[in-house]
Design a protein around this motif. Structure first.
Motif, PDB file in Angstrom:
ATOM      1  N   HIS A  29       7.614   4.923  -3.271  1.00  0.00           N
ATOM      2  CA  HIS A  29       8.648   5.180  -2.275  1.00  0.00           C
ATOM      3  C   HIS A  29       8.026   5.036  -0.897  1.00  0.00           C
ATOM      4  N   GLU A  30       8.827   5.180   0.148  1.00  0.00           N
ATOM      5  CA  GLU A  30       8.403   4.815   1.500  1.00  0.00           C
ATOM      6  C   GLU A  30       7.338   5.733   2.079  1.00  0.00           C
ATOM      7  N   ARG A  31       7.106   6.904   1.490  1.00  0.00           N
ATOM      8  CA  ARG A  31       6.098   7.812   2.043  1.00  0.00           C
ATOM      9  C   ARG A  31       4.771   7.733   1.292  1.00  0.00           C
ATOM     10  N   VAL A  32       4.628   6.708   0.470  1.00  0.00           N
ATOM     11  CA  VAL A  32       3.360   6.447  -0.223  1.00  0.00           C
ATOM     12  C   VAL A  32       2.768   5.151   0.322  1.00  0.00           C
ATOM     13  N   GLN A  33       1.453   5.150   0.513  1.00  0.00           N
ATOM     14  CA  GLN A  33       0.736   3.941   0.929  1.00  0.00           C
ATOM     15  C   GLN A  33      -0.551   3.821   0.118  1.00  0.00           C
ATOM     16  N   TRP A  34      -0.901   2.597  -0.183  1.00  0.00           N
ATOM     17  CA  TRP A  34      -2.140   2.302  -0.905  1.00  0.00           C
ATOM     18  C   TRP A  34      -3.156   1.660   0.043  1.00  0.00           C
ATOM     19  N   GLY A  35      -4.422   2.075  -0.109  1.00  0.00           N
ATOM     20  CA  GLY A  35      -5.520   1.397   0.559  1.00  0.00           C
ATOM     21  C   GLY A  35      -5.682   1.700   2.036  1.00  0.00           C
ATOM     22  N   VAL A  36      -5.085   2.779   2.522  1.00  0.00           N
ATOM     23  CA  VAL A  36      -5.177   3.116   3.943  1.00  0.00           C
ATOM     24  C   VAL A  36      -5.827   4.491   4.108  1.00  0.00           C
ATOM     25  N   ALA A  37      -6.272   4.761   5.307  1.00  0.00           N
ATOM     26  CA  ALA A  37      -6.769   6.094   5.651  1.00  0.00           C
ATOM     27  C   ALA A  37      -5.617   6.908   6.218  1.00  0.00           C
ATOM     28  N   GLU A  38      -5.452   8.114   5.716  1.00  0.00           N
ATOM     29  CA  GLU A  38      -4.417   8.978   6.260  1.00  0.00           C
ATOM     30  C   GLU A  38      -4.782   9.416   7.677  1.00  0.00           C
ATOM     31  N   PHE A  39      -3.818   9.997   8.381  1.00  0.00           N
ATOM     32  CA  PHE A  39      -3.979  10.337   9.795  1.00  0.00           C
ATOM     33  C   PHE A  39      -5.243  11.129  10.058  1.00  0.00           C
ATOM     34  N   ILE A  40      -5.465  12.221   9.338  1.00  0.00           N
ATOM     35  CA  ILE A  40      -6.601  13.081   9.682  1.00  0.00           C
ATOM     36  C   ILE A  40      -7.928  12.457   9.286  1.00  0.00           C
ATOM     37  N   ALA A  41      -7.944  11.581   8.275  1.00  0.00           N
ATOM     38  CA  ALA A  41      -9.191  10.885   7.937  1.00  0.00           C
ATOM     39  C   ALA A  41      -9.614   9.987   9.089  1.00  0.00           C
TER      40      ALA A  41
END
Length: 706
Positions: free
Chosen positions: A174-186
């Motif tokens: 769904h739209e709130r899942v992402q693969w292969g990225v760093a989340e905001f706090i990372a």
């Protein structure tokens, strides 16, 4: 007002704004080929050109070749929302090619322009666009140079270097899942800007799945464009839910094996290391950051086992470059104990009591390259740590860093004696080439002294007007700190002092102090701010100011102002609220005013969970003390700041208004956390100067700003 002595186009505020603080045109992002024959780097065409191109240096001849020019390849650049967010996290102020990645042999380099994927063949010098799904982000060739992985619209994808076989390896549910990225706090707080890693043989990837469903949604609107809907962004404020981050091993056939560890106890994925010298390594942290594990991963099963555990009653500090393996399979890490950040290889301390390790730069067959400080935190040097001891490779007072492959090293050095950064290519200790800089040279002269101030020996800088002599009289004082954890201002290099010198040349004695919590000193020094981001940082500014004034008659303590941005803005506002006996005016830019509105990983590291210690958050907030304001304060904030959101300054202004405390609020329309647009950056300096003159009295003797 009389005519300016300096034409506007040559004034420092205009020059600094056009050159992005004299950083444009300087070489950056160097990569050394394993054979040492070539070095890749980024550089724009000149000191006012924001568009970076990809360059290659032949270390044997010293010849430079432009491999990829953004204007030639594509013309005007368009930046996607995802790319703009990445640049915000990286504090990226340039345009064009802002990053690239290579295969192991450094024969191919992948990069993006306007969300399109490009591949440079370094053996032929040709560049071509690949038919990848747009917008492309973070493209990385596999070590063997056969495929390129990238992210796009939440997917992790792969394409052949010949442009064939573009496909998704992992897609969001769904739209709130992402693969292969760093989340905001990372990306913002941990120093992890990526979310996938190739296996050494290029047959699979280790990829993060980021689910932002638990994260509260915030809405950031630009009031200058009321017809545009607000931007929806997940923001993990202190005490609230973070994104759920998991890992999976994914083959080129999209076969997936989930990675398991105790995510309930260790929800933070700090970093990943995957080299040919051992199992993949994960570093994971507890939510309170008191414990960090190094885990070894079995790529066949996805199971992990604990290799090492670090604990600290306050927090475990993250250092770049670790954990990692040596070529002979020993674990490399940084250990904070007994007064030092130590390089540990296997079970052996390689650096001893007197060196504070800042980062691991490269791990070779026989030694480890690292950056560190010794007795003076204002100097950062490059060291080689081997089985028989440690050797400093950089010479001359200043700030040095390096990148290396084999026997060839690119050493970047900056100091107080000359502007900019020199990027030299060394083979062993012999210089074989130098990468040219096209950055502009500042026209103002630097008049700075580095001092040790007060009983704590606080590292400080004092800047006086160029050509100042004691008979010119006492000067109003401007404190110009950052003051927050780890982000040093007092370093032995010209970069970072230029704006402060400009303020000095307008008739001020400018004082910059790095207090407790700053990098380059002991673990105990860093942790002196635990639970209190207000007291020690402010006390150290006052101690340094008074100690310097006791020795230097130039400083007029009856006229003291303070300016700062981000944490420095918080510190500036704090100063006039808590110590009006010392500070007579403040400029608070993009200030954190209520720590409940700042992100989890940073804020909870220093202040804890607001649900457990609400009194700590109250005592560190500016809002509750707004009624105490009795000095002039200028509050500045960008209207689309997604890091320190505008609500901080607006809530402070509301509290000041409710308490009938006069103040000035300056919104910066369309500006995020750091102003980069030329006119805004230039005039913001002039507006601050005008405020200081009015708040402290005319400090420049009738002269116009230069």
């Amino acid at each position: 007002m009389s005519s300016p002595a300096t034409p506007p186009e040559r004034s420092f505020p205009r020059h600094s704004a056009r050159t992005q603080g004299f950083t444009l045109g300087a070489p950056r992002n160097a990569t050394v080929a394993p054979d040492g024959g070539t070095v890749l780097f980024l550089r724009s065409a000149g000191g006012t050109d924001r568009r970076n191109a990809l360059w290659m240096l032949d270390t044997r001849s010293g010849a430079e070749q432009c491999l990829a020019d953004p204007l030639t390849l594509q013309g005007e650049e368009t930046v996607s929302a995802e790319e703009q967010a990445r640049r915000e996290r990286a504090r990226e102020r340039a345009a064009g090619i802002t990053g690239y990645a290579t295969d192991r042999a450094v024969r191919t380099a992948a990069f993006t322009l306007s969300g399109q994927l490009f591949l440079a063949d370094l053996t032929t010098g040709t560049v071509r666009e690949l038919p990848a799904q747009s917008p492309v982000a973070d493209p990385r060739p596999d070590p063997g140079g056969r495929h390129i992985a990238y992210t796009s619209r939440g997917q992790l994808r792969v394409i052949g270097v010949d442009g064939s076989g573009d496909r998704a390896l992992a897609e969001p549910e769904h739209e709130r899942v992402q693969w292969g990225v760093a989340e905001f706090i990372a990306a913002e707080e941990m120093g992890r800007s990526r979310g996938y890693w190739w296996s050494p043989d290029g047959t699979m990837l280790l990829a993060a799945r980021v689910d932002e469903t638990p994260v509260q949604q915030w809405y950031l609107a630009d009031p200058t464009h009321p017809a545009q809907p607000p931007t929806t962004m997940p923001y993990p404020a202190a005490g609230t839910a973070n994104a759920e981050v998991t890992l999976a091993l994914i083959g080129l056939d999209a076969h997936r094996t989930d990675v398991s560890w105790d995510r309930e106890a260790f929800p933070y994925l700090v970093t990943v290391h995957w080299s040919p010298h051992g199992a993949p390594l994960l570093a994971v942290q507890t939510r309170d950051q008191h414990t960090q594990l190094v885990l070894a991963l079995d790529p066949g099963s996805g199971q992990t086992r604990e290799l090492h555990r670090d604990t600290d009653p306050h927090w475990v500090e993250i250092r770049p470059g670790w954990p990692a393996w040596t070529p002979d399979g020993q674990l490399v890490r940084v250990d904070a104990r007994e007064g030092a950040y130590r390089l540990v290889v296997g079970d052996r301390d390689r650096t001893g009591d007197d060196v504070q390790v800042r980062a691991i730069l490269d791990i070779g067959d026989e030694d480890i390259l690292l950056s560190a400080s010794e007795r003076d935190p204002a100097q950062v040097h490059v060291y080689r740590a081997g089985p028989h001891g440690i050797e400093r490779l950089s010479t001359g007072a200043g700030v040095h860093t390096a990148t290396r492959s084999g026997a060839t090293m690119v050493l970047s050095s900056s100091g107080l004696e000359e502007p900019g950064t020199r990027m030299r290519v060394l083979e062993g200790t012999r210089r074989i080439a130098e990468i040219g800089s096209r950055a502009d040279t500042p026209t103002l002269g630097l008049n700075v002294e580095l001092l040790w101030a007060g009983e704590r020996e606080l590292r400080s800088a004092l800047l006086l007007p160029s050509g100042y002599r004691p008979e010119h009289g006492r000067l109003p004082v401007l404190l110009d700190p950052y003051g927050g954890p780890q982000a040093q201002r007092v370093l032995a290099r010209q970069y970072g002092y230029l704006t402060s010198q400009w303020f000095a040349d307008q008739g001020f004695a400018v004082v910059i102090t790095d207090g407790r919590g700053m990098a380059g000193r002991t673990p105990e020094w860093d942790r002196a701010i635990a639970g209190d981001l207000a007291g020690p940082p402010l006390d150290d500014q006052v101690e340094a100011l008074h100690a310097i004034a006791a020795e230097r008659s130039e400083l007029d303590l009856g006229r003291v102002a303070i300016r700062g941005w981000s944490f420095g803005g918080y510190l500036a506002a704090l100063a006039v609220l808590r110590r009006p006996d010392v500070f007579h005016a403040a400029i608070a830019g993009a200030a954190v005013c209520d720590w409940r509105l700042y992100d989890t990983h940073y804020t909870e590291r220093y202040l804890g969970d607001p649900a457990d210690v609400p009194e700590v958050y109250e005592s560190n907030s500016l809002i509750g003390t707004a009624a105490q304001l009795e000095r002039p304060m200028l509050i500045v904030h960008g209207t689309v700041d997604d890091n320190v959101v505008p609500a901080h300054s607006l809530r402070l202004s509301a509290a000041l208004t409710a308490a009938s405390r006069p103040h000035t609020l300056l919104p910066l329309p369309g500006v995020s956390h750091v102003p980069t647009e030329e006119t805004t950056a230039e005039n913001l300096l002039l507006l601050q100067l005008d405020f200081l003159h009015r708040a402290l009295g005319d400090a420049h003797g009738g002269r116009e700003p230069a």
